[in-house]
Design a protein around this motif. Structure first.
Motif, PDB file in Angstrom:
ATOM      1  N   ASP A   1      62.668  16.509  75.212  1.00 20.52           N
ATOM      2  CA  ASP A   1      63.185  17.919  74.996  1.00 20.52           C
ATOM      3  C   ASP A   1      61.974  18.624  74.552  1.00 20.52           C
ATOM      4  O   ASP A   1      62.104  19.502  75.000  1.00 20.52           O
ATOM      5  N   ALA A   2      61.092  18.225  72.849  1.00 21.28           N
ATOM      6  CA  ALA A   2      60.481  19.289  72.494  1.00 21.28           C
ATOM      7  C   ALA A   2      59.647  19.127  73.834  1.00 21.28           C
ATOM      8  O   ALA A   2      58.788  20.273  73.641  1.00 21.28           O
ATOM      9  N   LYS A   3      59.248  18.085  74.340  1.00 20.99           N
ATOM     10  CA  LYS A   3      57.967  19.021  75.236  1.00 20.99           C
ATOM     11  C   LYS A   3      58.421  19.960  76.245  1.00 20.99           C
ATOM     12  O   LYS A   3      56.932  20.608  76.740  1.00 20.99           O
ATOM     13  N   TYR A   4      59.153  19.381  77.073  1.00 19.33           N
ATOM     14  CA  TYR A   4      60.258  20.661  77.876  1.00 19.33           C
ATOM     15  C   TYR A   4      59.694  21.820  77.228  1.00 19.33           C
ATOM     16  O   TYR A   4      59.700  22.642  78.016  1.00 19.33           O
TER      17      TYR A   4
ATOM     18  N   PRO B   1      73.322  20.604  71.618  1.00 23.50           N
ATOM     19  CA  PRO B   1      72.848  21.915  72.392  1.00 23.50           C
ATOM     20  C   PRO B   1      71.377  21.756  73.294  1.00 23.50           C
ATOM     21  O   PRO B   1      70.480  20.977  71.878  1.00 23.50           O
ATOM     22  N   TYR B   2      71.006  22.260  74.456  1.00 24.68           N
ATOM     23  CA  TYR B   2      69.409  22.166  74.639  1.00 24.68           C
ATOM     24  C   TYR B   2      68.791  21.471  75.403  1.00 24.68           C
ATOM     25  O   TYR B   2      68.310  20.773  75.573  1.00 24.68           O
ATOM     26  N   GLN B   3      69.951  20.072  75.240  1.00 27.98           N
ATOM     27  CA  GLN B   3      68.904  18.550  75.149  1.00 27.98           C
ATOM     28  C   GLN B   3      68.679  18.477  77.451  1.00 27.98           C
ATOM     29  O   GLN B   3      70.111  19.271  77.369  1.00 27.98           O
ATOM     30  N   ILE B   4      68.049  18.313  77.149  1.00 27.40           N
ATOM     31  CA  ILE B   4      67.840  18.542  79.065  1.00 27.40           C
ATOM     32  C   ILE B   4      68.362  17.988  79.905  1.00 27.40           C
ATOM     33  O   ILE B   4      68.263  16.592  79.275  1.00 27.40           O
ATOM     34  N   ILE B   5      68.517  18.283  80.814  1.00 31.58           N
ATOM     35  CA  ILE B   5      69.338  17.070  82.115  1.00 31.58           C
ATOM     36  C   ILE B   5      69.226  17.618  82.744  1.00 31.58           C
ATOM     37  O   ILE B   5      68.599  18.440  83.865  1.00 31.58           O
ATOM     38  N   TRP B   6      67.685  16.028  83.474  1.00 30.97           N
ATOM     39  CA  TRP B   6      67.351  16.138  84.570  1.00 30.97           C
ATOM     40  C   TRP B   6      67.787  16.638  85.804  1.00 30.97           C
ATOM     41  O   TRP B   6      68.795  15.199  86.051  1.00 30.97           O
TER      42      TRP B   6
ATOM     43  N   PHE C   1      57.828  22.774  67.381  1.00 28.00           N
ATOM     44  CA  PHE C   1      57.844  22.023  68.580  1.00 28.00           C
ATOM     45  C   PHE C   1      56.579  20.422  68.428  1.00 28.00           C
ATOM     46  O   PHE C   1      56.718  19.284  67.987  1.00 28.00           O
ATOM     47  N   ASP C   2      55.402  20.967  67.342  1.00 30.77           N
ATOM     48  CA  ASP C   2      54.870  20.276  67.448  1.00 30.77           C
ATOM     49  C   ASP C   2      54.887  19.233  66.194  1.00 30.77           C
ATOM     50  O   ASP C   2      54.260  17.782  65.727  1.00 30.77           O
ATOM     51  N   LYS C   3      55.743  19.617  65.038  1.00 32.60           N
ATOM     52  CA  LYS C   3      55.864  19.151  64.253  1.00 32.60           C
ATOM     53  C   LYS C   3      56.792  18.298  64.421  1.00 32.60           C
ATOM     54  O   LYS C   3      56.952  17.005  63.861  1.00 32.60           O
ATOM     55  N   SER C   4      58.348  18.696  65.415  1.00 34.61           N
ATOM     56  CA  SER C   4      59.104  17.699  65.578  1.00 34.61           C
ATOM     57  C   SER C   4      58.138  16.752  66.498  1.00 34.61           C
ATOM     58  O   SER C   4      58.356  15.670  65.784  1.00 34.61           O
TER      59      SER C   4
ATOM     60  N   PHE D   1      63.286  20.159  65.583  1.00 30.66           N
ATOM     61  CA  PHE D   1      62.955  20.483  67.233  1.00 30.66           C
ATOM     62  C   PHE D   1      64.296  21.686  67.377  1.00 30.66           C
ATOM     63  O   PHE D   1      63.659  22.940  68.215  1.00 30.66           O
ATOM     64  N   TYR D   2      65.089  22.338  66.963  1.00 34.26           N
ATOM     65  CA  TYR D   2      66.143  23.120  66.391  1.00 34.26           C
ATOM     66  C   TYR D   2      65.490  24.532  65.797  1.00 34.26           C
ATOM     67  O   TYR D   2      65.933  26.104  66.392  1.00 34.26           O
ATOM     68  N   TYR D   3      64.990  24.509  65.356  1.00 34.82           N
ATOM     69  CA  TYR D   3      64.203  25.869  64.651  1.00 34.82           C
ATOM     70  C   TYR D   3      63.109  26.121  65.256  1.00 34.82           C
ATOM     71  O   TYR D   3      62.783  27.764  65.353  1.00 34.82           O
ATOM     72  N   GLY D   4      62.575  25.462  66.211  1.00 36.16           N
ATOM     73  CA  GLY D   4      61.655  25.769  66.850  1.00 36.16           C
ATOM     74  C   GLY D   4      62.181  26.338  68.289  1.00 36.16           C
ATOM     75  O   GLY D   4      61.788  27.466  68.630  1.00 36.16           O
ATOM     76  N   ILE D   5      63.340  26.127  68.299  1.00 36.78           N
ATOM     77  CA  ILE D   5      64.727  27.277  69.868  1.00 36.78           C
ATOM     78  C   ILE D   5      65.167  27.782  68.771  1.00 36.78           C
ATOM     79  O   ILE D   5      64.738  28.533  69.662  1.00 36.78           O
ATOM     80  N   SER D   6      65.518  28.070  68.043  1.00 38.70           N
ATOM     81  CA  SER D   6      65.597  29.360  67.353  1.00 38.70           C
ATOM     82  C   SER D   6      64.068  30.488  67.678  1.00 38.70           C
ATOM     83  O   SER D   6      64.625  31.699  67.907  1.00 38.70           O
ATOM     84  N   LYS D   7      63.242  30.445  67.272  1.00 36.05           N
ATOM     85  CA  LYS D   7      62.050  30.852  67.965  1.00 36.05           C
ATOM     86  C   LYS D   7      62.168  30.881  69.537  1.00 36.05           C
ATOM     87  O   LYS D   7      61.318  32.299  69.394  1.00 36.05           O
TER      88      LYS D   7
END
Length: 269
Positions: A218-221, A264-269, A206-209, A187-193
């Motif tokens: 969070d990955a779906k978001y 980090p990067y956790q979504i708060i709706w 994100f798909d691998k996660s 997930f965080y590797y995806g975020i870095s990209k």
């Protein structure tokens, strides 16, 4: 005369050897004594209280133990821990620094983790993790490698390329050893990209996660945002609805310490 010299050297050697054994016995005796103090002041005292609403009683037990021996690192760590969970980072850190002082091997990586996830002093965390790697190699704390945490710190410092490079290497090593990397790492590797506008590459991670954690909101978001940036509007809308539904059902970052800190990067709706 030569025989006398040999005799004197032999006696000196045996005395030194005896002193070494005595030191080893003293170290073992100290360990046993300190374990008994931990049992007395943690197991049979502090843990009879809840630091959530009986902090003074919890701390009093530990202070009594430290009066007997102020070098027991675990007592210092136990003083620190509840303050981090209460978000009183500076208070906790002065005690945790004592734990590291008296037992660096046991508590340096824990302090690095606290700096990374709780106190959010990322440059200081990186220094501690780099020292851990120097001493132990790239091993684990809180289920993730030291390099993972360094990369996470770099993400939070907006050092996205550096984070991507570290994540990539660390994930490759995990895949070689275990067959796959942890979904949080992916997930965080995806975020870095994602942060560098590499939308397709981010979606791939994100798909691998999501393959491991199918309701990871969070990955779906962030995947949905990538789809939107690629003008795949219908997919964006559909996945964003899924992400919100999953989040409402409690599917988010589920690290042990996520009940205390937003990651980090956790979504708060």
């Amino acid at each position: 005369m030569p025989n006398l010299i040999i005799f004197i050297i032999s006696v000196f050697f045996l005395q030194c050897k005896g002193e070494d054994n005595s030191d080893q016995e003293s170290a073992e005796a100290k360990r046993i004594r300190q374990d008994l103090l931990i049992e007395k002041y943690v197991g049979n005292c502090a843990e009879k209280f809840s630091y959530r609403y009986q902090m003074s009683e919890w701390q009093h037990c530990l202070d009594e133990g430290l009066k007997e021996d102020s070098t027991v690192a675990y007592l210092w760590q136990q003083k620190a821990m509840p303050y981090f969970k209460a978000r009183k980072y500076e208070v906790g850190m002065k005690y945790l620094d004592k734990a590291v002082l008296y037992n660096e091997r046991s508590w340096l990586s824990y302090r690095a983790f606290i700096k990374c996830v709780f106190a959010k002093t990322y440059r200081e965390a990186i220094k501690d993790f780099e020292k851990c790697i120097q001493n132990e190699g790239n091993t684990y704390v809180m289920d993730h490698t030291y390099q993972f945490h360094i990369a996470l710190c770099n993400l939070q410092l907006n050092e996205f390329e550096k984070a991507e490079t570290i994540f990539k290497k660390d994930i490759e090593e995990q895949e070689q050893e275990w067959g796959e990397a942890h979904y949080i790492d992916l997930f965080y590797y995806g975020i870095s990209k994602y942060e560098q506008g590499k939308w397709e590459e981010a979606i791939f991670e994100f798909d691998k996660s999501l393959k491991q954690y199918t309701q990871f909101s969070d990955a779906k978001y962030y995947k949905a945002i990538c789809l939107g940036r690629l003008n795949r509007t219908e997919e964006f809308k559909s996945l964003m609805i899924e992400a919100k539904t999953d989040k409402n059902e409690g599917y988010s970052i589920n690290e042990d310490n996520s009940i205390y800190e937003t990651y980090p990067y956790q979504i708060i709706w």
